[in-house]
Write an enzyme that holds these catalytic residues in place. Structure first.
Site, PDB file in Angstrom:
ATOM      1  N   HIS A  24       0.348  -1.238  -0.073  1.00 51.99           N
ATOM      2  CA  HIS A  24      -0.175  -0.252   0.304  1.00 51.99           C
ATOM      3  C   HIS A  24       0.510   0.942   0.237  1.00 51.99           C
ATOM      4  O   HIS A  24       0.842   2.722   1.283  1.00 51.99           O
ATOM      5  CB  HIS A  24      -1.160  -0.293   0.998  1.00 51.99           C
ATOM      6  CG  HIS A  24      -2.296  -0.768   1.148  1.00 51.99           C
ATOM      7  ND1 HIS A  24      -3.213  -0.893   1.768  1.00 51.99           N
ATOM      8  CD2 HIS A  24      -2.770  -0.734   0.139  1.00 51.99           C
ATOM      9  CE1 HIS A  24      -4.464  -1.698   1.687  1.00 51.99           C
ATOM     10  NE2 HIS A  24      -4.088  -1.484   0.456  1.00 51.99           N
ATOM     11  N   HIS A  80     -13.424  -7.383  -5.639  1.00 54.37           N
ATOM     12  CA  HIS A  80     -12.214  -6.520  -5.414  1.00 54.37           C
ATOM     13  C   HIS A  80     -11.370  -6.070  -6.284  1.00 54.37           C
ATOM     14  O   HIS A  80     -11.130  -7.018  -7.315  1.00 54.37           O
ATOM     15  CB  HIS A  80     -11.726  -6.854  -4.221  1.00 54.37           C
ATOM     16  CG  HIS A  80     -10.763  -4.965  -3.525  1.00 54.37           C
ATOM     17  ND1 HIS A  80     -11.444  -3.891  -3.449  1.00 54.37           N
ATOM     18  CD2 HIS A  80     -10.082  -5.087  -2.710  1.00 54.37           C
ATOM     19  CE1 HIS A  80     -10.602  -3.608  -2.823  1.00 54.37           C
ATOM     20  NE2 HIS A  80      -9.768  -4.131  -2.048  1.00 54.37           N
ATOM     21  N   GLU A  82      -9.126  -3.462  -6.346  1.00 52.20           N
ATOM     22  CA  GLU A  82      -7.882  -2.610  -6.176  1.00 52.20           C
ATOM     23  C   GLU A  82      -6.690  -4.093  -6.696  1.00 52.20           C
ATOM     24  O   GLU A  82      -6.781  -5.287  -6.787  1.00 52.20           O
ATOM     25  CB  GLU A  82      -7.487  -3.036  -4.313  1.00 52.20           C
ATOM     26  CG  GLU A  82      -6.234  -2.746  -4.246  1.00 52.20           C
ATOM     27  CD  GLU A  82      -6.094  -1.712  -2.489  1.00 52.20           C
ATOM     28  OE1 GLU A  82      -6.805  -2.568  -2.236  1.00 52.20           O
ATOM     29  OE2 GLU A  82      -5.500  -0.704  -2.368  1.00 52.20           O
ATOM     30  N   ASP A  84      -3.987  -5.727  -6.293  1.00 50.14           N
ATOM     31  CA  ASP A  84      -3.421  -6.856  -5.596  1.00 50.14           C
ATOM     32  C   ASP A  84      -4.840  -7.904  -5.853  1.00 50.14           C
ATOM     33  O   ASP A  84      -3.785  -9.068  -5.845  1.00 50.14           O
ATOM     34  CB  ASP A  84      -3.098  -7.360  -4.298  1.00 50.14           C
ATOM     35  CG  ASP A  84      -4.237  -5.719  -3.190  1.00 50.14           C
ATOM     36  OD1 ASP A  84      -4.564  -5.409  -4.148  1.00 50.14           O
ATOM     37  OD2 ASP A  84      -3.835  -6.482  -2.114  1.00 50.14           O
ATOM     38  N   HIS A 146     -12.783  -4.215   0.983  1.00 53.47           N
ATOM     39  CA  HIS A 146     -12.020  -2.611   1.541  1.00 53.47           C
ATOM     40  C   HIS A 146     -12.409  -1.443   1.078  1.00 53.47           C
ATOM     41  O   HIS A 146     -11.975  -0.583   1.366  1.00 53.47           O
ATOM     42  CB  HIS A 146     -10.696  -3.438   1.507  1.00 53.47           C
ATOM     43  CG  HIS A 146      -9.138  -2.248   1.567  1.00 53.47           C
ATOM     44  ND1 HIS A 146      -8.516  -1.927   0.373  1.00 53.47           N
ATOM     45  CD2 HIS A 146      -9.119  -1.716   2.555  1.00 53.47           C
ATOM     46  CE1 HIS A 146      -7.287  -1.439   0.801  1.00 53.47           C
ATOM     47  NE2 HIS A 146      -8.634  -1.330   1.928  1.00 53.47           N
ATOM     48  N   ASP A 165     -10.675  -9.127   0.822  1.00 60.09           N
ATOM     49  CA  ASP A 165      -9.465  -8.844   1.226  1.00 60.09           C
ATOM     50  C   ASP A 165      -9.899  -9.346   3.295  1.00 60.09           C
ATOM     51  O   ASP A 165      -9.047  -9.141   4.401  1.00 60.09           O
ATOM     52  CB  ASP A 165      -9.746  -7.687   1.577  1.00 60.09           C
ATOM     53  CG  ASP A 165      -8.622  -7.137   0.482  1.00 60.09           C
ATOM     54  OD1 ASP A 165      -7.834  -7.787   0.614  1.00 60.09           O
ATOM     55  OD2 ASP A 165      -9.015  -5.638   0.195  1.00 60.09           O
ATOM     56  N   TYR A 193      -3.076  -6.860   9.893  1.00 61.53           N
ATOM     57  CA  TYR A 193      -3.576  -6.925   9.048  1.00 61.53           C
ATOM     58  C   TYR A 193      -4.976  -5.828   9.714  1.00 61.53           C
ATOM     59  O   TYR A 193      -5.457  -4.553   8.715  1.00 61.53           O
ATOM     60  CB  TYR A 193      -3.956  -7.946   8.305  1.00 61.53           C
ATOM     61  CG  TYR A 193      -5.399  -7.701   7.158  1.00 61.53           C
ATOM     62  CD1 TYR A 193      -4.350  -7.798   6.096  1.00 61.53           C
ATOM     63  CD2 TYR A 193      -6.112  -7.810   7.322  1.00 61.53           C
ATOM     64  CE1 TYR A 193      -4.730  -8.754   5.039  1.00 61.53           C
ATOM     65  CE2 TYR A 193      -7.161  -8.190   6.014  1.00 61.53           C
ATOM     66  CZ  TYR A 193      -6.173  -7.673   5.016  1.00 61.53           C
ATOM     67  OH  TYR A 193      -6.722  -7.232   3.715  1.00 61.53           O
ATOM     68  N   HIS A 226      -5.503 -12.865   0.803  1.00 62.42           N
ATOM     69  CA  HIS A 226      -4.381 -12.982   1.729  1.00 62.42           C
ATOM     70  C   HIS A 226      -3.962 -13.926   2.430  1.00 62.42           C
ATOM     71  O   HIS A 226      -5.510 -13.540   3.486  1.00 62.42           O
ATOM     72  CB  HIS A 226      -4.581 -12.054   1.934  1.00 62.42           C
ATOM     73  CG  HIS A 226      -4.061 -10.677   0.665  1.00 62.42           C
ATOM     74  ND1 HIS A 226      -3.829 -10.474   0.004  1.00 62.42           N
ATOM     75  CD2 HIS A 226      -5.154  -9.306   0.596  1.00 62.42           C
ATOM     76  CE1 HIS A 226      -3.306  -8.874  -0.473  1.00 62.42           C
ATOM     77  NE2 HIS A 226      -4.447  -8.724  -0.049  1.00 62.42           N
TER      78      HIS A 226
END
Ligand code: FEO
Length: 398
Positions: A24, A80, A82, A84, A146, A165, A193, A226
Site C-alpha cells: 500500500h 475487489h 484493487e 493486488d 475494503h 480482503d 492487518y 491474503h
C-alpha cells in the site's frame, strides 16, 4: 507454489509473495510477506474467483494450467478491484477473452479505469446468484471492506465464504490452512492487518458480520484473498474481528516516542517503569526503531496511549508527526492518552501531540509532562509518577 486442492473441485491457484516488505505505498510493513489468493472452481462452468497482483500473473496461470486449460474459464469473479487482486486480469483475459467478468457496478467502473479492457462484464448485487452446475455462487456486496466496490462470494453447497480482503493476513507460507501454521503468528498478522487496514472501517465490519449472521448461512470455511484459509476454526477470526471492531481494550498502555538527543527517551523509560509498577502492561517503542505496522498492532487492544517527542522548530519531530497522522486516520475509539517530551529553549511538541490525539478521537486524560534539556533526578521521579497516575486512570476507565 503449486495449486492446492481446497475441496473437491475447488483449488487455490494464487501466488506467494515471499519478499514484499512494503505494501500500500509503504503504509504497511509486510514483515512476513503476503499471498494473493485466487481460487478456481471446476464445475460445468469453470470459474476463477479473483486473480493476483500483476507481476505474479504467470504463476497464477501456471497453477490454473495444472488443473484446467485457462482457455476454458467461463467466469472470472472480481470481488475487489484493487490491483493486488485484479492485476493479473488483463493477462488471463488474453487467454479466455470470452469469459464473463462478474462484480459490483463500482468494480466494473474501477476495472475499466485501471485496464480499459473491452470485457463482457456482468454487474451483480447482494443476493444475486450464479449457477455453475453442481454449485451456485451467491454474491454479497461489502462496500468499504475494503473499498466501495468490494463484495463477498458465498458457495452454499460447501458453506464456503470467499470474502476477499476481509479476514486476511499478510502472511507468506508454503502452507495454505490455519491448522498447518503457527497459531500465535497467524493471529498476530491478522491483528496487524485489521489494525492497519480495517480499523477505521470498524462500524461497517460490525454491520456486515451482523448482516451475515442474520442471514443464518452456515460457514465452514473462510477463504480470504491474503494469507491462509480458515478451515479448522473460522469463528476464531470472526470473533476476533467483532472484538476489534467493537474497540474492546485491555488495561494496557503503549508508549511511542521520538527522541533527538536521548532526553525524551529517558523520560519514556521512566514513565514505562511507573506504568509497569502499577501492574498495567506496557509496550514502549521508539518510532524510528520499530515499523509503524507493528506499533499499531500493539495499539489495537490497548486502552492508553502515551506519546512523546523532543521539540524541534517549536513542534514535534517529523517521524512521530507522521506516525500520529497515520493514527488519526485509523480513528481509534474508547482510548485515553497523554503526552511528554523534552525541549531546549522553547517547547511546543506536547501541544501538537495533544492536537493530533484529539483529532484521532483519543481523550486527553492527563496534562503533558515536559523537561528542559535533560531531565534531572526529580524530573525523572515525576516521570515515574506520571506513568503511575496514567496507569491508575487506565485501570479505572479500562
Ligand atoms: Fe488486498 Fe484491498 O486489496
Amino acid at each position: 507454489m503449486s495449486a492446492v486442492k481446497i475441496l473437491e473441485g475447488i483449488y487455490w491457484v494464487g501466488a506467494v509473495d515471499w519478499n514484499i516488505r512494503n505494501f500500500h505505498g509503504h503504509t504497511y510493513t509486510t514483515s512476513r510477506g503476503t499471498t494473493y489468493n485466487a481460487y478456481l472452481i471446476v464445475d460445468e462452468k469453470i470459474t476463477l474467483i479473483d486473480t493476483v497482483y500483476g507481476p505474479f500473473a504467470q504463476e497464477m496461470i501456471e497453477n490454473i494450467r495444472q488443473i484446467v486449460p485457462p482457455e476454458k474459464i467461463d467466469y472470472i469473479v472480481a470481488n475487489h478491484v484493487e490491483m493486488d487482486h485484479s492485476g493479473a486480469l488483463p493477462e488471463i483475459m488474453k487467454l479466455c477473452p470470452k469469459a464473463k467478468v462478474i462484480g459490483t457496478s463500482k468494480c466494473k467502473e474501477g476495472l475499466y479505469r485501471y485496464y480499459y479492457g473491452d470485457w463482457d462484464f456482468q454487474v451483480v448485487k447482494t443476493g444475486d446468484k450464479l449457477k455453475l452446475g453442481r454449485r451456485t455462487l451467491t454474491f454479497l456486496e461489502a462496500p468499504m471492506l475494503h473499498w466501495p466496490d468490494s463484495m463477498f462470494t458465498y458457495i452454499a453447497e460447501d458453506a464456503l465464504l470467499l470474502p476477499n480482503d476481509a479476514f486476511g493476513q499478510h502472511y507468506a507460507s508454503s502452507e495454505r490452512f490455519d491448522d498447518e501454521v503457527d497459531a500465535p503468528s497467524l493471529m498476530e498478522e491478522s491483528a496487524k492487518y485489521y489494525g492497519n487496514i480495517l480499523w477505521p472501517l470498524s462500524a461497517l465490519v460490525l454491520r456486515k458480520i451482523e448482516e451475515v449472521q442474520k442471514m443464518g448461512i452456515p460457514i465452514k470455511i473462510i477463504a480470504p484473498s491474503h494469507g491462509i484459509i480458515w478451515r479448522k476454526d473460522p469463528m476464531k477470526i470472526v470473533n476476533a474481528y467483532v472484538s476489534w471492531a467493537k474497540n474492546e481494550v485491555k488495561p494496557k498502555i503503549v508508549i511511542v516516542y521520538e527522541t533527538m538527543w536521548g532526553s525524551t527517551e529517558k523520560m519514556a523509560k521512566k514513565i514505562a517503569e511507573g506504568v509497569a509498577d502499577s501492574g498495567v502492561s506496557v509496550k514502549l517503542f521508539d518510532v524510528n526503531q520499530t515499523d509503524r505496522t507493528t506499533v499499531i498492532k500493539e495499539m489495537l487492544d490497548a486502552k492508553g496511549y502515551i506519546i512523546g517527542s523532543s521539540t524541534h522548530d517549536n513542534d514535534l519531530l517529523i517521524n512521530i508527526a507522521g506516525f500520529l497522522e497515520f493514527l488519526k486516520g485509523l480513528r481509534p475509539k474508547n482510548r485515553i492518552g497523554c503526552s511528554f517530551g523534552s525541549y531546549g529553549w522553547a517547547g511546543g511538541a506536547t501541544g501538537s501531540i495533544e492536537g493530533y490525539l484529539k483529532k484521532a478521537g483519543v481523550e486527553i486524560a492527563q496534562q503533558a509532562i515536559v523537561a528542559r534539556f535533560a531531565p534531572d533526578k526529580d524530573e525523572l521521579k515525576k516521570c515515574y509518577e506520571y506513568g503511575k497516575s496514567f496507569a491508575d486512570i487506565v485501570k479505572k476507565k479500562g
